[in-house]
Structures are given as structure tokens and as C-alpha cells.
Design a protein around this motif. Structure first.
Motif, PDB file in Angstrom:
ATOM      1  N   PHE A 128      33.420  62.360 -33.699  1.00 36.89           N
ATOM      2  CA  PHE A 128      34.156  61.491 -32.781  1.00 36.89           C
ATOM      3  C   PHE A 128      34.679  62.302 -31.592  1.00 36.89           C
ATOM      4  O   PHE A 128      35.335  63.326 -31.758  1.00 36.89           O
ATOM      5  CB  PHE A 128      35.332  60.837 -33.520  1.00 36.89           C
ATOM      6  CG  PHE A 128      36.154  59.918 -32.662  1.00 36.89           C
ATOM      7  CD1 PHE A 128      35.706  58.651 -32.351  1.00 36.89           C
ATOM      8  CD2 PHE A 128      37.379  60.324 -32.150  1.00 36.89           C
ATOM      9  CE1 PHE A 128      36.452  57.794 -31.566  1.00 36.89           C
ATOM     10  CE2 PHE A 128      38.136  59.483 -31.370  1.00 36.89           C
ATOM     11  CZ  PHE A 128      37.681  58.217 -31.072  1.00 36.89           C
ATOM     12  N   THR A 130      36.554  61.455 -27.795  1.00 36.71           N
ATOM     13  CA  THR A 130      37.099  60.414 -26.915  1.00 36.71           C
ATOM     14  C   THR A 130      36.353  60.374 -25.584  1.00 36.71           C
ATOM     15  O   THR A 130      36.296  59.321 -24.945  1.00 36.71           O
ATOM     16  CB  THR A 130      38.594  60.642 -26.657  1.00 36.71           C
ATOM     17  OG1 THR A 130      38.794  61.950 -26.114  1.00 36.71           O
ATOM     18  CG2 THR A 130      39.399  60.488 -27.930  1.00 36.71           C
ATOM     19  N   GLU A 132      33.302  60.303 -25.107  1.00 34.38           N
ATOM     20  CA  GLU A 132      32.083  59.504 -25.199  1.00 34.38           C
ATOM     21  C   GLU A 132      32.332  58.024 -24.910  1.00 34.38           C
ATOM     22  O   GLU A 132      31.392  57.237 -24.886  1.00 34.38           O
ATOM     23  CB  GLU A 132      31.467  59.649 -26.597  1.00 34.38           C
ATOM     24  CG  GLU A 132      30.968  61.042 -26.893  1.00 34.38           C
ATOM     25  CD  GLU A 132      30.410  61.177 -28.302  1.00 34.38           C
ATOM     26  OE1 GLU A 132      30.313  60.156 -29.014  1.00 34.38           O
ATOM     27  OE2 GLU A 132      30.085  62.301 -28.674  1.00 34.38           O
ATOM     28  N   TYR A 133      33.578  57.657 -24.692  1.00 38.35           N
ATOM     29  CA  TYR A 133      33.935  56.260 -24.461  1.00 38.35           C
ATOM     30  C   TYR A 133      34.356  56.083 -23.010  1.00 38.35           C
ATOM     31  O   TYR A 133      34.985  56.962 -22.421  1.00 38.35           O
ATOM     32  CB  TYR A 133      35.052  55.834 -25.417  1.00 38.35           C
ATOM     33  CG  TYR A 133      34.610  55.872 -26.859  1.00 38.35           C
ATOM     34  CD1 TYR A 133      33.979  54.767 -27.437  1.00 38.35           C
ATOM     35  CD2 TYR A 133      34.760  57.011 -27.625  1.00 38.35           C
ATOM     36  CE1 TYR A 133      33.541  54.798 -28.747  1.00 38.35           C
ATOM     37  CE2 TYR A 133      34.332  57.061 -28.943  1.00 38.35           C
ATOM     38  CZ  TYR A 133      33.726  55.950 -29.497  1.00 38.35           C
ATOM     39  OH  TYR A 133      33.281  55.995 -30.796  1.00 38.35           O
ATOM     40  N   THR A 136      40.058  55.066 -22.519  1.00 35.49           N
ATOM     41  CA  THR A 136      40.880  55.514 -23.646  1.00 35.49           C
ATOM     42  C   THR A 136      41.096  54.376 -24.628  1.00 35.49           C
ATOM     43  O   THR A 136      41.127  54.598 -25.842  1.00 35.49           O
ATOM     44  CB  THR A 136      42.248  56.014 -23.124  1.00 35.49           C
ATOM     45  OG1 THR A 136      42.017  56.991 -22.105  1.00 35.49           O
ATOM     46  CG2 THR A 136      43.067  56.636 -24.227  1.00 35.49           C
ATOM     47  N   ALA A 139      38.141  54.179 -26.926  1.00 38.95           N
ATOM     48  CA  ALA A 139      38.197  55.258 -27.916  1.00 38.95           C
ATOM     49  C   ALA A 139      39.224  54.936 -29.001  1.00 38.95           C
ATOM     50  O   ALA A 139      38.972  55.159 -30.189  1.00 38.95           O
ATOM     51  CB  ALA A 139      38.541  56.584 -27.235  1.00 38.95           C
TER      52      ALA A 139
END
Length: 170
Positions: A128, A130, A132-133, A136, A139
Motif C-alpha cells: 500500500f 498513498t 498511488e491514489y 488523499t 487512499a
């Protein structure tokens, strides 16, 4: 007279004998079961092959990262862990297929499925990031979702073990 109807009235009944119909049904059922068993064996072989290929691939990745020094990069190590956990998922799915083939206890199959889910979710948590999103909030939504799923899987595992041990005691 060859064209005259038989003296036995039951000979006129064209309904097949239930024993014959059951035999045909049994043959169809047996053929279907053999087909399903063959597909299960093919799936088990495929997962075993995927596992073997994955282990070789992981070994090659590690061997290639040592001379370049990439082995010390945390992202590279996380990639190795991700691949290793994926291999564990493949093993758990293989074990589940084998349990079906062996017609194992349903509890064993359920436990294997839960373990596979736990490993898959732990893998998702380990990789995981953050970044990659897009936002916020996205994520955070993913993190909360992962937490709920892992909590549910842990609860299922706890219930399965609690109920399973009480069933064995009876």
C-alpha cells in the motif's frame, strides 16, 4: 400375426423403466463427475506450474538485483516480499483445489479460503502506497476498506477455530 398388439398391456407403455432411467442418469452423473475431477486436476497442475515459474522468476529477480546494488533499495525488497506473498497465495489456492479433489472436510476448505484471503489482504497492506491514489481521500478510503476486510477475515478465522474446536469436542 406379427402386426397384432402384444397380449401384455404393460408392453404398450412407452415410459422407460425407472431402473433404466436411473442408470442413464447415473452414467451422466458419473461422466460429469469425471469431467469435473479432470478439470480440478488440471487446475491443480496449473497452479503448481505457476508456483514453480514464480519461484524461478523471484530467484532471477534477486540474482539480478545483487550485482547492481538494487537489493538494498527498500522498494525492491518490498517488490520481493510482494512476489513472495503472491506465491503463498498461489500455494493456498493450490491447497484449496487439492482439498476439493480429495473431497476433504468442508471446514478445511473454508479455513484454506480464509487463509488465502488473509494473505492476499496482508499483501495489499504491505504494498500500500498513498502516492498511488489520486487524492488523499481515495487512499484513506482504500485503507479503511482494507482494514474492514482484514477485520472480517480475522473474525471469520476466529469463529471457525472456536466453532471448530467445540465441534470436535462433541
Amino acid at each position: 400375426m406379427a402386426d397384432s398388439p402384444p397380449d401384455d398391456p404393460s408392453a404398450l407403455d412407452s415410459t422407460p423403466d425407472p431402473a433404466t432411467a436411473r442408470t442413464r442418469g447415473d452414467r451422466v452423473s458419473d461422466a460429469t463427475n469425471r469431467f469435473i475431477h479432470g478439470v480440478e486436476l488440471a487446475a491443480a497442475a496449473l497452479f503448481a506450474l505457476l508456483f514453480g515459474i514464480g519461484v524461478i522468476d523471484l530467484a532471477i529477480q534477486i540474482a539480478e538485483s545483487v550485482p547492481t546494488g538494487a537489493i538494498t533499495d527498500p522498494n525492491t525488497v518490498i517488490g520481493f516480499i510482494e512476489t513472495g506473498l503472491l506465491l503463498l497465495i498461489i500455494v493456498e489456492v493450490y491447497e484449496t483445489v487439492v482439498a476439493y479433489i480429495e473431497q476433504s472436510d468442508t471446514r478445511r476448505i473454508v479455513r484454506l479460503v480464509i487463509y488465502t484471503g488473509v494473505i492476499a489482504m496482508v499483501r495489499k497492506v504491505i504494498i500500500f502506497r498513498t502516492t498511488e491514489y489520486p487524492t488523499t481521500q481515495d487512499a484513506l478510503f482504500a485503507a479503511v476498506s482494507y482494514t474492514i476486510i482484514i477485520g472480517g477475515l480475522v473474525a471469520l478465522l476466529f469463529v471457525e477455530r472456536s466453532v471448530g474446536s467445540s465441534l470436535l469436542a462433541e
